[in-house]
Design a protein around this motif. Sequence first.
Motif, PDB file in Angstrom:
ATOM      1  N   GLY A  35       6.569   5.366 -23.533  1.00 47.97           N
ATOM      2  CA  GLY A  35       5.923   4.170 -24.084  1.00 47.97           C
ATOM      3  C   GLY A  35       4.585   3.901 -23.440  1.00 47.97           C
ATOM      4  N   LYS A  36       4.480   4.144 -22.147  1.00 48.96           N
ATOM      5  CA  LYS A  36       3.226   3.914 -21.422  1.00 48.96           C
ATOM      6  C   LYS A  36       2.110   4.790 -21.983  1.00 48.96           C
ATOM      7  CE  LYS A  36       0.959   2.241 -17.837  1.00 48.96           C
ATOM      8  NZ  LYS A  36       0.443   0.907 -17.888  1.00 48.96           N
ATOM      9  N   SER A  37       2.462   6.005 -22.390  1.00 45.74           N
ATOM     10  CA  SER A  37       1.426   6.906 -22.889  1.00 45.74           C
ATOM     11  C   SER A  37       1.178   6.780 -24.388  1.00 45.74           C
ATOM     12  CB  SER A  37       1.809   8.358 -22.565  1.00 45.74           C
ATOM     13  OG  SER A  37       2.983   8.718 -23.258  1.00 45.74           O
ATOM     14  N   THR A  38       2.062   6.094 -25.123  1.00 46.41           N
ATOM     15  CA  THR A  38       1.897   6.056 -26.577  1.00 46.41           C
ATOM     16  C   THR A  38       1.652   4.674 -27.167  1.00 46.41           C
ATOM     17  OG1 THR A  38       4.282   5.912 -26.885  1.00 46.41           O
ATOM     18  CG2 THR A  38       3.316   8.111 -26.929  1.00 46.41           C
ATOM     19  N   ILE A  39       1.959   3.602 -26.458  1.00 47.25           N
ATOM     20  CA  ILE A  39       1.757   2.260 -27.021  1.00 47.25           C
ATOM     21  C   ILE A  39       0.270   1.936 -26.996  1.00 47.25           C
ATOM     22  CG2 ILE A  39       2.215  -0.196 -26.702  1.00 47.25           C
ATOM     23  CD1 ILE A  39       4.954   0.542 -25.665  1.00 47.25           C
ATOM     24  N   LYS A  40      -0.250   1.511 -28.132  1.00 45.33           N
ATOM     25  CA  LYS A  40      -1.695   1.261 -28.258  1.00 45.33           C
ATOM     26  C   LYS A  40      -2.142   0.074 -27.421  1.00 45.33           C
ATOM     27  CE  LYS A  40      -5.274   0.986 -31.761  1.00 45.33           C
ATOM     28  NZ  LYS A  40      -5.549   0.995 -33.205  1.00 45.33           N
ATOM     29  N   TYR A  41      -1.385  -1.024 -27.440  1.00 39.21           N
ATOM     30  CA  TYR A  41      -1.725  -2.220 -26.668  1.00 39.21           C
ATOM     31  C   TYR A  41      -0.554  -2.575 -25.751  1.00 39.21           C
ATOM     32  CZ  TYR A  41      -5.273  -2.592 -30.293  1.00 39.21           C
ATOM     33  OH  TYR A  41      -6.302  -2.332 -31.158  1.00 39.21           O
ATOM     34  N   PRO A  42      -0.410  -1.899 -24.626  1.00 45.28           N
ATOM     35  CA  PRO A  42       0.755  -2.144 -23.769  1.00 45.28           C
ATOM     36  C   PRO A  42       0.741  -3.501 -23.075  1.00 45.28           C
ATOM     37  CG  PRO A  42      -0.708  -0.602 -22.710  1.00 45.28           C
ATOM     38  CD  PRO A  42      -1.256  -0.842 -24.089  1.00 45.28           C
ATOM     39  N   ASN A  43      -0.418  -4.123 -22.964  1.00 47.43           N
ATOM     40  CA  ASN A  43      -0.502  -5.409 -22.259  1.00 47.43           C
ATOM     41  C   ASN A  43      -0.680  -6.577 -23.221  1.00 47.43           C
ATOM     42  OD1 ASN A  43      -3.025  -4.661 -23.018  1.00 47.43           O
ATOM     43  ND2 ASN A  43      -4.000  -5.074 -21.052  1.00 47.43           N
ATOM     44  N   ALA A  44      -0.074  -6.484 -24.398  1.00 50.39           N
ATOM     45  CA  ALA A  44      -0.162  -7.564 -25.387  1.00 50.39           C
ATOM     46  C   ALA A  44       0.540  -8.809 -24.858  1.00 50.39           C
ATOM     47  CB  ALA A  44       0.456  -7.127 -26.705  1.00 50.39           C
ATOM     48  N   GLU A  45       0.071  -9.956 -25.315  1.00 49.93           N
ATOM     49  CA  GLU A  45       0.643 -11.235 -24.901  1.00 49.93           C
ATOM     50  C   GLU A  45       1.990 -11.458 -25.567  1.00 49.93           C
ATOM     51  OE1 GLU A  45      -0.505 -13.373 -22.628  1.00 49.93           O
ATOM     52  OE2 GLU A  45      -2.102 -11.971 -22.171  1.00 49.93           O
ATOM     53  N   PRO A  46       2.888 -12.174 -24.999  1.00 47.14           N
ATOM     54  CA  PRO A  46       2.813 -12.873 -23.723  1.00 47.14           C
ATOM     55  C   PRO A  46       2.990 -11.896 -22.568  1.00 47.14           C
ATOM     56  CG  PRO A  46       4.961 -13.257 -24.686  1.00 47.14           C
ATOM     57  CD  PRO A  46       4.160 -12.454 -25.684  1.00 47.14           C
ATOM     58  N   LEU A  48       3.780 -10.713 -18.582  1.00 42.22           N
ATOM     59  CA  LEU A  48       4.890 -10.892 -17.641  1.00 42.22           C
ATOM     60  C   LEU A  48       4.346 -11.369 -16.300  1.00 42.22           C
ATOM     61  CD1 LEU A  48       6.806  -7.589 -18.397  1.00 42.22           C
ATOM     62  CD2 LEU A  48       7.524  -9.885 -18.999  1.00 42.22           C
ATOM     63  N   PRO A  49       5.122 -12.131 -15.549  1.00 39.45           N
ATOM     64  CA  PRO A  49       4.676 -12.489 -14.211  1.00 39.45           C
ATOM     65  C   PRO A  49       4.654 -11.226 -13.348  1.00 39.45           C
ATOM     66  CG  PRO A  49       6.920 -13.234 -14.579  1.00 39.45           C
ATOM     67  CD  PRO A  49       6.412 -12.700 -15.877  1.00 39.45           C
ATOM     68  N   SER A  50       3.638 -11.093 -12.552  1.00 40.49           N
ATOM     69  CA  SER A  50       3.467  -9.898 -11.713  1.00 40.49           C
ATOM     70  C   SER A  50       3.520  -8.639 -12.561  1.00 40.49           C
ATOM     71  CB  SER A  50       4.526  -9.844 -10.613  1.00 40.49           C
ATOM     72  OG  SER A  50       4.458 -10.977  -9.798  1.00 40.49           O
ATOM     73  N   ALA A  51       2.619  -8.547 -13.520  1.00 35.58           N
ATOM     74  CA  ALA A  51       2.618  -7.431 -14.464  1.00 35.58           C
ATOM     75  C   ALA A  51       2.466  -6.079 -13.779  1.00 35.58           C
ATOM     76  CB  ALA A  51       1.510  -7.618 -15.486  1.00 35.58           C
ATOM     77  N   ASN A  52       1.891  -6.048 -12.573  1.00 30.89           N
ATOM     78  CA  ASN A  52       1.744  -4.770 -11.881  1.00 30.89           C
ATOM     79  C   ASN A  52       3.103  -4.171 -11.502  1.00 30.89           C
ATOM     80  OD1 ASN A  52       2.177  -6.802 -10.040  1.00 30.89           O
ATOM     81  ND2 ASN A  52       0.818  -5.953  -8.481  1.00 30.89           N
ATOM     82  N   PHE A  53       4.148  -4.995 -11.378  1.00 27.90           N
ATOM     83  CA  PHE A  53       5.483  -4.476 -11.108  1.00 27.90           C
ATOM     84  C   PHE A  53       6.106  -3.859 -12.359  1.00 27.90           C
ATOM     85  CE2 PHE A  53       5.476  -7.766  -7.666  1.00 27.90           C
ATOM     86  CZ  PHE A  53       5.456  -6.860  -6.621  1.00 27.90           C
ATOM     87  N   PHE A  54       5.572  -4.203 -13.513  1.00 26.81           N
ATOM     88  CA  PHE A  54       6.101  -3.706 -14.781  1.00 26.81           C
ATOM     89  C   PHE A  54       5.169  -2.692 -15.425  1.00 26.81           C
ATOM     90  CE2 PHE A  54       7.876  -7.996 -14.261  1.00 26.81           C
ATOM     91  CZ  PHE A  54       9.225  -7.686 -14.297  1.00 26.81           C
ATOM     92  N   GLY A  55       4.330  -2.058 -14.669  1.00 30.38           N
ATOM     93  CA  GLY A  55       3.439  -1.032 -15.192  1.00 30.38           C
ATOM     94  C   GLY A  55       2.315  -1.557 -16.060  1.00 30.38           C
ATOM     95  N   GLY A  56       1.991  -2.835 -15.935  1.00 32.59           N
ATOM     96  CA  GLY A  56       0.940  -3.419 -16.749  1.00 32.59           C
ATOM     97  C   GLY A  56       1.393  -3.771 -18.154  1.00 32.59           C
ATOM     98  N   PHE A  57       2.685  -3.685 -18.420  1.00 33.84           N
ATOM     99  CA  PHE A  57       3.218  -4.017 -19.741  1.00 33.84           C
ATOM    100  C   PHE A  57       3.256  -5.507 -19.961  1.00 33.84           C
ATOM    101  CE2 PHE A  57       6.122  -0.056 -20.343  1.00 33.84           C
ATOM    102  CZ  PHE A  57       5.067   0.642 -20.876  1.00 33.84           C
ATOM    103  N   GLY A  58       3.076  -5.894 -21.218  1.00 33.04           N
ATOM    104  CA  GLY A  58       3.370  -7.249 -21.638  1.00 33.04           C
ATOM    105  C   GLY A  58       4.832  -7.305 -22.060  1.00 33.04           C
ATOM    106  N   LEU A  59       5.288  -8.490 -22.402  1.00 32.19           N
ATOM    107  CA  LEU A  59       6.682  -8.657 -22.792  1.00 32.19           C
ATOM    108  C   LEU A  59       7.070  -7.807 -24.013  1.00 32.19           C
ATOM    109  CD1 LEU A  59       9.363 -10.103 -22.260  1.00 32.19           C
ATOM    110  CD2 LEU A  59       8.561 -11.923 -23.775  1.00 32.19           C
ATOM    111  N   PRO A  60       6.248  -7.739 -25.073  1.00 31.42           N
ATOM    112  CA  PRO A  60       6.649  -6.915 -26.225  1.00 31.42           C
ATOM    113  C   PRO A  60       6.821  -5.434 -25.876  1.00 31.42           C
ATOM    114  CG  PRO A  60       4.858  -8.368 -26.834  1.00 31.42           C
ATOM    115  CD  PRO A  60       5.010  -8.475 -25.354  1.00 31.42           C
ATOM    116  N   ALA A  61       5.929  -4.897 -25.079  1.00 35.80           N
ATOM    117  CA  ALA A  61       6.020  -3.483 -24.713  1.00 35.80           C
ATOM    118  C   ALA A  61       7.225  -3.223 -23.814  1.00 35.80           C
ATOM    119  CB  ALA A  61       4.749  -3.033 -24.013  1.00 35.80           C
TER     120      ALA A  61
END
Length: 86
Positions: A35-46, A48-61
């Motif tokens: 998913g990290k390599s294929t999702i076009k907008y991995p950091n879409a809103e909303p 996550l708190p401390s997104a760096n712990f989640f690989g820069g993902f937003g909640l949808p990703a």
Amino acid sequence: MFTSTLLAAATTPLQWSPTVALIMIIVNIVAIAFGKSTIKYPNAEPGLPSANFFGGFGLPALLATTAFGHILGVGVILGLHNLGRI
């Protein structure tokens, strides 16, 4: 008629074990990497708190990759169980 066919296809139940858990964890990590390599907008809103712990993902990703990982994990676990490997 349908019940007898369904019962004929049934296998022995799969018991939870640390091996099953390890397989699910590994498959989820693979799904997140995919998913990290294929999702076009991995950091879409909303976000996550401390997104760096989640690989820069937003909640949808995060929800999408973990749901995909669980679907793959169930397939891998049931497939290995059907082959008699676990």
